[in-house]
Design a protein around this motif. Structure first.
Motif, PDB file in Angstrom:
ATOM      1  N   MET A   1      -1.531  22.748  -6.374  1.00  0.00           N
ATOM      2  CA  MET A   1      -0.312  22.084  -5.604  1.00  0.00           C
ATOM      3  C   MET A   1      -0.947  22.380  -4.107  1.00  0.00           C
ATOM      4  O   MET A   1      -1.654  23.273  -3.584  1.00  0.00           O
ATOM      5  CB  MET A   1       0.872  23.104  -5.830  1.00  0.00           C
ATOM      6  N   ILE A   2      -0.722  21.078  -3.364  1.00  0.00           N
ATOM      7  CA  ILE A   2      -0.974  21.291  -2.009  1.00  0.00           C
ATOM      8  C   ILE A   2       0.346  21.749  -1.224  1.00  0.00           C
ATOM      9  O   ILE A   2       1.401  21.163  -1.382  1.00  0.00           O
ATOM     10  CB  ILE A   2      -1.206  19.821  -1.640  1.00  0.00           C
ATOM     11  N   SER A   3       0.223  22.583  -0.247  1.00  0.00           N
ATOM     12  CA  SER A   3       1.258  23.081   0.438  1.00  0.00           C
ATOM     13  C   SER A   3       0.985  23.246   1.906  1.00  0.00           C
ATOM     14  O   SER A   3      -0.092  23.504   2.229  1.00  0.00           O
ATOM     15  CB  SER A   3       1.591  24.665   0.016  1.00  0.00           C
ATOM     16  N   ALA A   4       1.873  22.587   2.797  1.00  0.00           N
ATOM     17  CA  ALA A   4       1.934  22.585   4.051  1.00  0.00           C
ATOM     18  C   ALA A   4       2.979  23.173   4.736  1.00  0.00           C
ATOM     19  O   ALA A   4       3.905  22.885   4.324  1.00  0.00           O
ATOM     20  CB  ALA A   4       1.790  21.041   4.571  1.00  0.00           C
ATOM     21  N   LYS A   5       2.771  24.158   5.557  1.00  0.00           N
ATOM     22  CA  LYS A   5       3.563  25.161   6.250  1.00  0.00           C
ATOM     23  C   LYS A   5       3.717  25.140   7.412  1.00  0.00           C
ATOM     24  O   LYS A   5       2.595  25.491   8.177  1.00  0.00           O
ATOM     25  CB  LYS A   5       3.669  26.619   5.496  1.00  0.00           C
ATOM     26  N   ASN A   6       4.660  24.546   8.251  1.00  0.00           N
ATOM     27  CA  ASN A   6       5.023  24.605   9.638  1.00  0.00           C
ATOM     28  C   ASN A   6       3.815  23.861  10.249  1.00  0.00           C
ATOM     29  O   ASN A   6       3.305  24.653  11.459  1.00  0.00           O
ATOM     30  CB  ASN A   6       5.043  26.103  10.156  1.00  0.00           C
ATOM     31  N   ILE A   7       3.273  22.947   9.928  1.00  0.00           N
ATOM     32  CA  ILE A   7       2.068  22.191  10.468  1.00  0.00           C
ATOM     33  C   ILE A   7       2.532  21.591  11.946  1.00  0.00           C
ATOM     34  O   ILE A   7       3.409  20.463  11.827  1.00  0.00           O
ATOM     35  CB  ILE A   7       1.650  21.214   9.357  1.00  0.00           C
ATOM     36  N   THR A   8       1.734  21.979  12.777  1.00  0.00           N
ATOM     37  CA  THR A   8       1.623  21.267  14.077  1.00  0.00           C
ATOM     38  C   THR A   8       0.502  20.796  14.435  1.00  0.00           C
ATOM     39  O   THR A   8      -0.532  21.442  14.351  1.00  0.00           O
ATOM     40  CB  THR A   8       2.335  22.253  15.246  1.00  0.00           C
ATOM     41  N   MET A   9       0.278  19.444  14.880  1.00  0.00           N
ATOM     42  CA  MET A   9      -1.075  18.898  15.300  1.00  0.00           C
ATOM     43  C   MET A   9      -0.741  18.101  16.874  1.00  0.00           C
ATOM     44  O   MET A   9       0.001  17.400  16.896  1.00  0.00           O
ATOM     45  CB  MET A   9      -1.562  17.903  14.295  1.00  0.00           C
ATOM     46  N   LYS A  10      -1.469  18.536  17.716  1.00  0.00           N
ATOM     47  CA  LYS A  10      -1.381  18.132  19.030  1.00  0.00           C
ATOM     48  C   LYS A  10      -2.796  17.505  19.521  1.00  0.00           C
ATOM     49  O   LYS A  10      -3.838  18.074  19.007  1.00  0.00           O
ATOM     50  CB  LYS A  10      -0.813  19.333  19.973  1.00  0.00           C
ATOM     51  N   PHE A  11      -2.575  16.254  20.259  1.00  0.00           N
ATOM     52  CA  PHE A  11      -3.917  16.103  20.747  1.00  0.00           C
ATOM     53  C   PHE A  11      -3.733  15.629  22.536  1.00  0.00           C
ATOM     54  O   PHE A  11      -2.584  14.707  22.821  1.00  0.00           O
ATOM     55  CB  PHE A  11      -4.031  14.281  20.202  1.00  0.00           C
ATOM     56  N   ASP A  12      -4.147  16.546  23.218  1.00  0.00           N
ATOM     57  CA  ASP A  12      -3.828  16.549  24.571  1.00  0.00           C
ATOM     58  C   ASP A  12      -2.237  16.760  24.987  1.00  0.00           C
ATOM     59  O   ASP A  12      -1.610  17.703  24.082  1.00  0.00           O
ATOM     60  CB  ASP A  12      -4.350  15.319  25.223  1.00  0.00           C
ATOM     61  N   ASP A  13      -1.455  15.782  25.229  1.00  0.00           N
ATOM     62  CA  ASP A  13      -0.108  15.942  25.382  1.00  0.00           C
ATOM     63  C   ASP A  13       0.765  15.267  24.488  1.00  0.00           C
ATOM     64  O   ASP A  13       1.829  15.283  24.485  1.00  0.00           O
ATOM     65  CB  ASP A  13       0.265  15.170  27.042  1.00  0.00           C
ATOM     66  N   PHE A  14       0.057  14.676  23.268  1.00  0.00           N
ATOM     67  CA  PHE A  14       0.721  13.909  22.425  1.00  0.00           C
ATOM     68  C   PHE A  14       0.754  14.998  21.071  1.00  0.00           C
ATOM     69  O   PHE A  14      -0.176  15.507  20.805  1.00  0.00           O
ATOM     70  CB  PHE A  14       0.067  12.757  21.928  1.00  0.00           C
ATOM     71  N   THR A  15       1.904  14.977  20.554  1.00  0.00           N
ATOM     72  CA  THR A  15       2.028  15.977  19.326  1.00  0.00           C
ATOM     73  C   THR A  15       2.390  14.869  18.207  1.00  0.00           C
ATOM     74  O   THR A  15       3.105  14.216  18.020  1.00  0.00           O
ATOM     75  CB  THR A  15       3.369  16.657  19.415  1.00  0.00           C
ATOM     76  N   ALA A  16       1.275  14.892  17.326  1.00  0.00           N
ATOM     77  CA  ALA A  16       1.435  14.054  16.207  1.00  0.00           C
ATOM     78  C   ALA A  16       2.291  14.400  14.982  1.00  0.00           C
ATOM     79  O   ALA A  16       2.939  13.530  14.157  1.00  0.00           O
ATOM     80  CB  ALA A  16       0.054  13.735  15.473  1.00  0.00           C
ATOM     81  N   LEU A  17       2.097  15.690  14.648  1.00  0.00           N
ATOM     82  CA  LEU A  17       2.894  16.383  13.552  1.00  0.00           C
ATOM     83  C   LEU A  17       3.568  17.664  14.371  1.00  0.00           C
ATOM     84  O   LEU A  17       3.098  18.352  15.268  1.00  0.00           O
ATOM     85  CB  LEU A  17       2.127  16.762  12.636  1.00  0.00           C
ATOM     86  N   ASN A  18       4.939  17.750  13.914  1.00  0.00           N
ATOM     87  CA  ASN A  18       5.539  18.905  14.466  1.00  0.00           C
ATOM     88  C   ASN A  18       6.472  19.620  13.536  1.00  0.00           C
ATOM     89  O   ASN A  18       7.408  19.296  13.121  1.00  0.00           O
ATOM     90  CB  ASN A  18       6.740  18.310  15.721  1.00  0.00           C
ATOM     91  N   HIS A  19       5.737  20.856  13.183  1.00  0.00           N
ATOM     92  CA  HIS A  19       6.482  21.945  12.223  1.00  0.00           C
ATOM     93  C   HIS A  19       6.815  21.103  11.085  1.00  0.00           C
ATOM     94  O   HIS A  19       7.976  21.375  10.392  1.00  0.00           O
ATOM     95  CB  HIS A  19       7.637  22.318  13.036  1.00  0.00           C
ATOM     96  N   LEU A  20       5.722  20.416  10.455  1.00  0.00           N
ATOM     97  CA  LEU A  20       6.045  20.025   9.039  1.00  0.00           C
ATOM     98  C   LEU A  20       5.877  20.642   7.973  1.00  0.00           C
ATOM     99  O   LEU A  20       4.891  21.493   8.078  1.00  0.00           O
ATOM    100  CB  LEU A  20       5.033  18.669   8.976  1.00  0.00           C
TER     101      LEU A  20
END
Length: 298
Positions: A1-20
């Motif tokens: 199983m693939i599990s993503a917990k509270n994933i946040t990904m930022k690039f400089d001032d841009f947030t691509a993923l926010n607590h996914l």
């Protein structure tokens, strides 16, 4: 199983993923749909181990993906923007893939090139956009991965090739228990392909469901009575949307189709039609129920 917990990904001032947060079960086809900039490609790069999460964890069977060669050797990611070595043909690319993946199968490679009708000795630069997509798909499947990720899988493919790609993916899931993730802008494209579907918006998953449950729990009712009536007559129903034109009412309801039909028949209507919804209609009403404007998302 693939599990993503509270994933946040930022690039400089841009947030691509926010607590996914999401969990993707084994041996399924998982569809991820969303508008441009929703974070689909970023998510695939994270679960492929290309990016390290800014925050949160991504694991496969509780093992981290980032800097884990053993897990990465079981993952194949086909990006939206394809890359091939300059002046290469498919045989050259097969050697490259075989060097990177010990599980690469030349038998599978030759079988698929024949199935798709591509010349493995032709320069890939001479291929059309759709043919390049087919070549990338063949090479990816030939690695015999346990996890297979496609970004915009069907981009550039004609209807015949789309069906062929779907069939090959189905076979891998059924026969080899491959877990496949597919991203797309089109709900209709994924409707007959996926087991589960998630809608990604502004870096988070706002809706996720099993396809069959999604399609069977909501349906459209058209009904008319001799006497005057309004929405209050259906107070016992779980109604998401209600409109009335003249003496005919149309509403979207959630529940057991047979039970709902029998309850309305007991009201002695002069007209009653219970109609299925396509996947896009289901998402529209589910999003509205959650307070999202679907047209603004997609």
């Amino acid at each position: 199983m693939i599990s993503a917990k509270n994933i946040t990904m930022k690039f400089d001032d841009f947030t691509a993923l926010n607590h996914l947060n999401c969990e993707i079960p084994d041996s399924c086809i998982y569809g991820l749909v969303g508008s441009n900039g929703a974070g689909k490609s970023t998510f695939l790069r994270l679960i492929s181990g290309v990016y390290k999460p800014y925050e949160g964890t991504i694991t496969v069977d509780d093992a981290p993906i980032w800097e884990n060669p053993e897990i990465k050797s079981q993952i194949m990611y086909v990006p939206d923007e394809l890359y091939f070595l300059p002046q290469s043909n498919m045989k050259t690319m097969a050697k490259l893939y075989a060097a990177a993946y010990k599980s690469f199968s030349y038998d599978r490679f030759h079988e698929l090139t024949k199935t798709f009708g591509l010349n493995p000795e032709a320069n890939i630069n001479t291929f059309s956009k759709g043919m390049k997509r087919q070549a990338a798909t063949i090479l990816a499947l030939s690695t015999m991965p346990r996890y297979l990720f496609f970004d915009e899988t069907f981009d550039g493919l004609d209807p015949v090739m789309r069906n062929l790609v779907k069939t090959v993916i189905y076979n891998d899931v059924c026969e080899r228990k491959t877990t496949t993730i597919i991203t797309s802008h089109s709900l209709r494209e994924l409707e007959d392909t996926c087991d589960q579907l998630a809608l990604l918006h502004k870096g988070g998953i706002v809706f996720e469901s099993d396809i069959q449950n999604l399609k069977t729990s909501l349906f459209k009712v058209q009904v008319a009575f001799r006497e005057a009536f309004d929405r209050d007559r259906f107070a016992d129903f779980d109604i998401l949307s209600f409109t009335k034109s003249g003496s005919v009412a149309t509403f979207i309801t959630r529940g057991e189709k047979d039970v709902t039909t029998e309850k309305i028949r007991a009201m002695n209507p002069i007209l009653l039609d219970v109609l299925p919804l396509n996947l896009e209609e289901v998402f529209i009403y589910e999003m509205e129920a959650l307070g999202y404007a679907f047209k603004d998302i997609m």
